[in-house]
Design a protein around this motif. Sequence first.
Motif, mmCIF file in Angstrom:
data_model
loop_
_atom_site.group_PDB
_atom_site.id
_atom_site.type_symbol
_atom_site.label_atom_id
_atom_site.label_comp_id
_atom_site.label_asym_id
_atom_site.label_seq_id
_atom_site.Cartn_x
_atom_site.Cartn_y
_atom_site.Cartn_z
ATOM 1 N N ARG A 15 1.280 13.884 -8.239
ATOM 2 C CA ARG A 15 1.622 13.532 -9.430
ATOM 3 C C ARG A 15 3.558 13.801 -9.537
ATOM 4 N NH1 ARG A 15 -2.263 12.037 -12.890
ATOM 5 N NH2 ARG A 15 -3.953 13.552 -13.163
ATOM 6 N N GLU A 16 4.063 13.853 -8.294
ATOM 7 C CA GLU A 16 5.402 14.098 -8.482
ATOM 8 C C GLU A 16 6.113 12.820 -8.747
ATOM 9 O OE1 GLU A 16 6.480 16.183 -4.934
ATOM 10 O OE2 GLU A 16 5.105 18.139 -5.580
ATOM 11 N N PRO A 17 7.235 12.853 -9.321
ATOM 12 C CA PRO A 17 8.155 11.513 -9.639
ATOM 13 C C PRO A 17 8.431 10.939 -8.355
ATOM 14 C CG PRO A 17 9.122 13.474 -10.551
ATOM 15 C CD PRO A 17 8.089 13.975 -9.740
ATOM 16 N N THR A 18 8.657 9.552 -8.224
ATOM 17 C CA THR A 18 9.005 8.746 -6.964
ATOM 18 C C THR A 18 10.344 8.207 -7.232
ATOM 19 O OG1 THR A 18 7.810 6.845 -8.258
ATOM 20 C CG2 THR A 18 6.738 8.194 -6.549
ATOM 21 N N VAL A 19 10.836 8.079 -6.146
ATOM 22 C CA VAL A 19 12.373 7.405 -6.072
ATOM 23 C C VAL A 19 12.367 6.038 -5.622
ATOM 24 C CG1 VAL A 19 13.440 9.814 -5.873
ATOM 25 C CG2 VAL A 19 12.801 8.667 -3.860
ATOM 26 N N ALA A 20 13.407 5.141 -6.116
ATOM 27 C CA ALA A 20 13.587 3.922 -5.666
ATOM 28 C C ALA A 20 13.999 3.895 -4.331
ATOM 29 C CB ALA A 20 14.519 3.163 -6.654
ATOM 30 N N ILE A 21 13.962 2.809 -3.398
ATOM 31 C CA ILE A 21 14.395 2.584 -2.136
ATOM 32 C C ILE A 21 15.443 1.688 -2.274
ATOM 33 C CG2 ILE A 21 13.717 1.467 -0.068
ATOM 34 C CD1 ILE A 21 10.832 2.540 -0.480
ATOM 35 N N THR A 22 16.682 2.144 -1.850
ATOM 36 C CA THR A 22 18.021 1.293 -1.849
ATOM 37 C C THR A 22 18.359 0.342 -0.937
ATOM 38 O OG1 THR A 22 18.992 3.139 -1.361
ATOM 39 C CG2 THR A 22 19.149 2.602 -3.824
ATOM 40 N N THR A 23 17.978 0.908 0.376
ATOM 41 C CA THR A 23 18.310 0.017 1.650
ATOM 42 C C THR A 23 16.922 0.057 2.506
ATOM 43 O OG1 THR A 23 19.629 1.679 2.191
ATOM 44 C CG2 THR A 23 20.682 -0.184 2.141
ATOM 45 N N VAL A 24 16.530 -0.955 3.134
ATOM 46 C CA VAL A 24 15.601 -0.920 4.203
ATOM 47 C C VAL A 24 16.065 -0.366 5.552
ATOM 48 C CG1 VAL A 24 13.605 -2.479 5.131
ATOM 49 C CG2 VAL A 24 14.587 -2.752 2.855
ATOM 50 N N ASP A 25 15.965 0.820 5.830
ATOM 51 C CA ASP A 25 16.392 1.244 7.037
ATOM 52 C C ASP A 25 15.237 1.644 8.037
ATOM 53 O OD1 ASP A 25 15.644 3.624 5.888
ATOM 54 O OD2 ASP A 25 17.420 4.418 5.719
ATOM 55 N N ASP A 26 15.261 2.402 9.091
ATOM 56 C CA ASP A 26 14.403 2.715 9.983
ATOM 57 C C ASP A 26 13.422 3.641 9.483
ATOM 58 O OD1 ASP A 26 15.405 0.974 11.977
ATOM 59 O OD2 ASP A 26 16.461 2.652 12.998
ATOM 60 N N SER A 27 13.804 4.561 8.511
ATOM 61 C CA SER A 27 12.878 5.185 8.165
ATOM 62 C C SER A 27 12.067 4.701 6.938
ATOM 63 C CB SER A 27 13.726 6.534 7.206
ATOM 64 O OG SER A 27 13.484 6.520 6.084
ATOM 65 N N VAL A 28 12.579 3.708 6.330
ATOM 66 C CA VAL A 28 11.605 2.783 5.419
ATOM 67 C C VAL A 28 10.667 1.979 6.217
ATOM 68 C CG1 VAL A 28 11.701 0.843 3.743
ATOM 69 C CG2 VAL A 28 13.400 2.812 3.514
ATOM 70 N N ARG A 29 11.276 1.489 7.298
ATOM 71 C CA ARG A 29 10.196 0.543 8.013
ATOM 72 C C ARG A 29 9.236 1.625 8.849
ATOM 73 N NH1 ARG A 29 14.905 -2.675 8.625
ATOM 74 N NH2 ARG A 29 15.988 -1.173 10.107
ATOM 75 N N GLU A 30 9.578 2.893 9.111
ATOM 76 C CA GLU A 30 8.343 3.706 9.646
ATOM 77 C C GLU A 30 7.444 4.350 8.424
ATOM 78 O OE1 GLU A 30 10.086 7.327 11.313
ATOM 79 O OE2 GLU A 30 8.223 8.292 11.648
ATOM 80 N N LEU A 31 7.872 4.376 7.115
ATOM 81 C CA LEU A 31 6.857 4.833 6.311
ATOM 82 C C LEU A 31 6.149 3.627 5.987
ATOM 83 C CD1 LEU A 31 5.875 6.110 3.692
ATOM 84 C CD2 LEU A 31 7.509 5.137 2.404
ATOM 85 N N TYR A 32 6.567 2.270 6.150
ATOM 86 C CA TYR A 32 5.765 1.046 5.883
ATOM 87 C C TYR A 32 4.498 1.049 7.123
ATOM 88 C CZ TYR A 32 3.973 -3.677 6.395
ATOM 89 O OH TYR A 32 3.470 -4.973 6.765
ATOM 90 N N ARG A 33 4.874 1.156 8.196
ATOM 91 C CA ARG A 33 4.067 1.378 9.462
ATOM 92 C C ARG A 33 2.983 2.369 9.508
ATOM 93 N NH1 ARG A 33 8.626 -0.155 12.521
ATOM 94 N NH2 ARG A 33 8.997 1.902 12.990
ATOM 95 N N ASP A 34 3.337 3.623 8.841
ATOM 96 C CA ASP A 34 2.697 4.615 8.735
ATOM 97 C C ASP A 34 1.540 4.615 7.845
ATOM 98 O OD1 ASP A 34 3.950 6.184 10.601
ATOM 99 O OD2 ASP A 34 4.877 7.611 9.386
ATOM 100 N N LEU A 35 1.946 3.749 6.760
ATOM 101 C CA LEU A 35 1.020 3.379 5.598
ATOM 102 C C LEU A 35 -0.028 2.389 6.182
ATOM 103 C CD1 LEU A 35 3.241 2.888 2.186
ATOM 104 C CD2 LEU A 35 1.343 4.447 2.578
ATOM 105 N N CYS A 36 0.457 1.376 6.672
ATOM 106 C CA CYS A 36 -0.326 0.223 7.343
ATOM 107 C C CYS A 36 -1.396 1.125 8.141
ATOM 108 C CB CYS A 36 0.288 -0.558 8.156
ATOM 109 S SG CYS A 36 1.429 -1.654 7.354
ATOM 110 N N ASP A 37 -0.973 1.834 9.208
ATOM 111 C CA ASP A 37 -2.116 2.584 10.195
ATOM 112 C C ASP A 37 -2.903 3.575 9.430
ATOM 113 O OD1 ASP A 37 -0.598 1.375 12.093
ATOM 114 O OD2 ASP A 37 0.534 3.051 12.907
ATOM 115 N N SER A 38 -2.433 4.198 8.392
ATOM 116 C CA SER A 38 -3.283 5.200 7.345
ATOM 117 C C SER A 38 -4.328 4.244 6.546
ATOM 118 C CB SER A 38 -2.368 6.054 6.594
ATOM 119 O OG SER A 38 -1.419 6.738 7.528
ATOM 120 N N MET A 39 -3.958 3.113 6.042
ATOM 121 C CA MET A 39 -4.772 2.338 5.087
ATOM 122 C C MET A 39 -5.896 1.769 6.195
ATOM 123 S SD MET A 39 -4.121 -1.081 3.061
ATOM 124 C CE MET A 39 -3.889 -2.076 4.512
#
Length: 178
Positions: A15-39
């Motif tokens: 339920r916590e508020p989310t924050v916008a992503i401003t730059t696509v950096d390594d940590s953003v790409r890592e989040l994407y990969r973790d989402l893919c693996d977990s999904m």
Amino acid sequence: MAVRPTVIWPDPRLREPTVAITTVDDSVRELYRDLCDSMYAENGLGMAAPQLGDHRKMFIVEPKLAGLAETDQPVCLMNPEVIETSDEVQDSEEGCLSFPDIYIKVKRPMRCKVRAMGLDGQLFEIEGEALMARCLLHENDHLTGKLLVDFVGPLKRSMIKKKLQKVKDAQGEAEAEA
Ligand code: ZN
């Protein structure tokens, strides 16, 4: 790359508020990969960052559902914005990885169009019909803290809460033993 445990409702992180992503950096790409693996680990059709306890505005959609090849990468949507929805609606059961084995009838637009930033940092638009529209709107809801239980009455909500609390307790015990 890592499969991370899915956050199960009523965990407050959903339920916590989310924050916008401003730059696509390594940590953003890592989040994407973790989402893919977990999904994929959970056979989901989509997954949103808050379901991994992360508050950045990102969700993904399984490639085949999005009209791509099965072997393609899941579609990544950052800072999404629903820009069009149809008057025509669909009414069918919906599931969610944060609500294991719970299915709830949810009325949604039959078609929608979403604008988002992709992994290349560019804005793009994606359209969905039927299940794809449902998936886009469901995952987008996650980024605004809206959840499946918001579509049911208080009685059903407390029944679901009891059921999922047992799942969470079992998850906690398994983690404690590991
Ligand atoms: Zn969900």
